[in-house]
Design an enzyme around this catalytic site. Structure first.
Site, PDB file in Angstrom:
ATOM      1  N   GLU A 173       0.821  -1.214   0.000  1.00  9.84           N
ATOM      2  CA  GLU A 173       0.000   0.000   0.000  1.00  9.84           C
ATOM      3  C   GLU A 173       0.856   1.266   0.000  1.00  9.84           C
ATOM      4  O   GLU A 173       0.527   2.241  -0.661  1.00  9.84           O
ATOM      5  CB  GLU A 173      -0.959   0.012   1.197  1.00  9.84           C
ATOM      6  CG  GLU A 173      -2.074  -1.026   1.108  1.00  9.84           C
ATOM      7  CD  GLU A 173      -2.990  -0.827  -0.086  1.00  9.84           C
ATOM      8  OE1 GLU A 173      -2.956   0.252  -0.712  1.00  9.84           O
ATOM      9  OE2 GLU A 173      -3.736  -1.764  -0.402  1.00  9.84           O
ATOM     10  N   TYR A 201      -5.925   6.977   3.861  1.00 11.08           N
ATOM     11  CA  TYR A 201      -6.129   5.892   2.891  1.00 11.08           C
ATOM     12  C   TYR A 201      -5.464   4.603   3.360  1.00 11.08           C
ATOM     13  O   TYR A 201      -6.102   3.544   3.447  1.00 11.08           O
ATOM     14  CB  TYR A 201      -5.597   6.269   1.495  1.00 11.08           C
ATOM     15  CG  TYR A 201      -5.457   5.030   0.677  1.00 11.08           C
ATOM     16  CD1 TYR A 201      -6.580   4.422   0.123  1.00 11.08           C
ATOM     17  CD2 TYR A 201      -4.236   4.373   0.557  1.00 11.08           C
ATOM     18  CE1 TYR A 201      -6.492   3.222  -0.553  1.00 11.08           C
ATOM     19  CE2 TYR A 201      -4.136   3.178  -0.118  1.00 11.08           C
ATOM     20  CZ  TYR A 201      -5.258   2.606  -0.672  1.00 11.08           C
ATOM     21  OH  TYR A 201      -5.169   1.413  -1.305  1.00 11.08           O
ATOM     22  N   ASP A 238      -9.474   5.976  -2.390  1.00 12.50           N
ATOM     23  CA  ASP A 238      -8.310   6.380  -3.180  1.00 12.50           C
ATOM     24  C   ASP A 238      -8.813   7.036  -4.466  1.00 12.50           C
ATOM     25  O   ASP A 238     -10.009   7.279  -4.630  1.00 12.50           O
ATOM     26  CB  ASP A 238      -7.436   5.173  -3.486  1.00 12.50           C
ATOM     27  CG  ASP A 238      -8.071   4.282  -4.523  1.00 12.50           C
ATOM     28  OD1 ASP A 238      -9.325   4.195  -4.537  1.00 12.50           O
ATOM     29  OD2 ASP A 238      -7.362   3.693  -5.337  1.00 12.50           O
ATOM     30  N   CYS A 295     -13.859   0.994 -14.909  1.00 10.16           N
ATOM     31  CA  CYS A 295     -14.258   2.397 -14.732  1.00 10.16           C
ATOM     32  C   CYS A 295     -13.007   3.272 -14.822  1.00 10.16           C
ATOM     33  O   CYS A 295     -12.653   4.007 -13.906  1.00 10.16           O
ATOM     34  CB  CYS A 295     -14.967   2.577 -13.384  1.00 10.16           C
ATOM     35  SG  CYS A 295     -15.903   4.117 -13.234  1.00 10.16           S
ATOM     36  N   CYS A 297     -18.275   0.607 -19.790  1.00 13.22           N
ATOM     37  CA  CYS A 297     -19.519   0.492 -19.033  1.00 13.22           C
ATOM     38  C   CYS A 297     -20.272  -0.803 -19.365  1.00 13.22           C
ATOM     39  O   CYS A 297     -21.019  -1.324 -18.535  1.00 13.22           O
ATOM     40  CB  CYS A 297     -20.409   1.703 -19.297  1.00 13.22           C
ATOM     41  SG  CYS A 297     -19.633   3.271 -18.817  1.00 13.22           S
ATOM     42  N   CYS A 353     -19.489  -3.448 -16.840  1.00 10.45           N
ATOM     43  CA  CYS A 353     -19.493  -3.055 -15.425  1.00 10.45           C
ATOM     44  C   CYS A 353     -20.662  -3.666 -14.654  1.00 10.45           C
ATOM     45  O   CYS A 353     -21.818  -3.545 -15.065  1.00 10.45           O
ATOM     46  CB  CYS A 353     -19.550  -1.527 -15.318  1.00 10.45           C
ATOM     47  SG  CYS A 353     -19.519  -0.945 -13.602  1.00 10.45           S
ATOM     48  N   CYS A 406     -25.625   3.037 -12.370  1.00 10.81           N
ATOM     49  CA  CYS A 406     -24.723   4.184 -12.516  1.00 10.81           C
ATOM     50  C   CYS A 406     -25.439   5.392 -13.122  1.00 10.81           C
ATOM     51  O   CYS A 406     -25.870   5.365 -14.282  1.00 10.81           O
ATOM     52  CB  CYS A 406     -23.530   3.784 -13.376  1.00 10.81           C
ATOM     53  SG  CYS A 406     -22.322   5.113 -13.579  1.00 10.81           S
TER      54      CYS A 406
END
Length: 348
Positions: free
Chosen positions: A42, A125, A143, A195, A202, A205, A211
DNA sequence: AAACCGGGGGT
DNA sequence: ACCCCAGGTTT
């Protein structure tokens, strides 16, 4: 069905295989990854792409398999291993954090968001990511990917960074009690693979029917961002001196500021005009090519001067014997200067 | 709140 | 040339 369940179903079949990740195999349900691996990955992933991180993650975990090993490492070893990855304050904080975990927490990373936040290099985060992914706590991870996904899912047109609290609140509502770590990684994978910033897919997705930006046709234009200032250009000179015995004249840069804690070639501070400040008197030769490099907030043009010198005491820096110098330890801009000098040495 | 802090890959 | 990235720290 809940949005989070739809996404977790997608994650179970589409999760990317990453070295620090426990795959969502049926045989490994509920298994949690090594907190040391999650923390290390991370921190490396802050403002850095997965592709760039994988190589460094492997090198670090091979050289320092546990947080105890890393805590016992020398500063210069860690800075050298980090060279090329950028944002070098991360490497200094990484080592500070490892030593604090060993000295103050018995070598075990804190489990709570607040406990993690108290450690150097761990902000909102990373604290939420470690608590959720490594310990299974229901924390909301936000994030850049998740900001983008939330802005599109709810068609938020407020520009970043003003929109951040609003997007965080929306993300918190969606965060499930169970599998919060998988859920966070699922949203990030969604942002990284479907995305995407430009031309989102899309049609693939799992959230497309929910959305709002897709319905309104605004997905590709979100999130909005505040306008950026253009970068000025700075100029400087790098002095590359080689002693008769092959030693190189290098200096360790101060911990604070640009390229903090890294090795570099001596030279004056970079500014609107190059300033001559040779580290010692010599017959300096200016190379025909210059180094061009772009940092976060300025462009740099670096003239490179070379000299072969006898055993003298320099005004700045110190000679590093050839067998103790590896160009891999240099940050990229210094490596570029070295590569120009190396070509010249070969040509002669 | 704004500035500072790398580097690489995509477009 | 400009965009973006699994942000944190300092001022």
């Amino acid at each position: 069905m809940e949005l989070s369940d739809a996404l977790l179903g997608w994650y179970d079949t589409h999760a990317r295989a990453l070295p620090w990740r426990v795959p969502p195999d049926e045989s490994r349900v509920g298994m949690l990854p090594d907190p040391y691996h999650i923390w290390l990955s991370e921190v490396m992933l802050q403002q850095t792409t997965v592709t760039a991180v994988v190589k460094y993650f492997h090198a670090f975990t091979t050289r320092w398999p546990t947080v105890h090993d890393l805590a016992a490492a020398k500063d210069a070893e860690v800075m050298g291993q980090w060279a090329g990855l950028g944002y070098y304050a991360r490497a200094r904080n990484l080592l500070k954090c490892a030593r604090m975990v060993v000295a103050d927490h018995g070598g075990v990373f804190p489990e709570t968001r607040d406990g993690l936040l108290s450690l150097p290099g761990i902000g909102p985060y990373t604290a939420a990511a470690i608590a959720a992914i490594a310990y299974g706590h229901s924390e909301t991870v936000v994030d850049g990917n998740i900001e983008r996904v939330m802005a599109r899912l709810y068609d938020v047109h407020t520009p970043l960074p003003v929109a951040k609290p609003e997007l965080t609140a929306l993300a918190a509502i969606l965060t499930p009690q169970d599998r919060a770590g998988d859920y966070a990684q699922a949203v990030m994978d969604l942002g990284a693979t479907i995305c995407t910033p430009k031309s989102p897919a899309c049609g693939l997705c799992p959230w497309s029917s929910a959305c709002k930006a897709r319905v309104n046709g605004t997905a590709a234009d979100l999130p909005k961002r505040a306008p950026k200032t253009r970068k000025p250009t700075r100029y400087g000179i790098a002095y590359i001196a080689r002693r008769n015995d092959g030693a190189w004249l290098l200096e360790r840069r101060p911990d604070k500021g640009l390229l903090g804690g890294m090795l570099g070639w001596p030279g004056a501070e970079w500014g609107a005009k190059p300033i001559a400040q040779p580290p010692l008197n010599a017959d300096w030769q200016t190379l025909p090519a210059e180094v061009r490099h772009t940092f976060t907030h300025f462009h740099l043009r670096l003239t490179v001067q070379m000299a072969t010198v006898a055993d003298e005491t320099p005004d700045t820096g110190q000679f590093l014997p050839a067998d103790q110098f590896s160009p891999d330890d240099l940050p990229t801009v210094m490596r570029k200067a070295y590569d120009l000098a190396k070509d010249r040495l070969i040509a002669d």
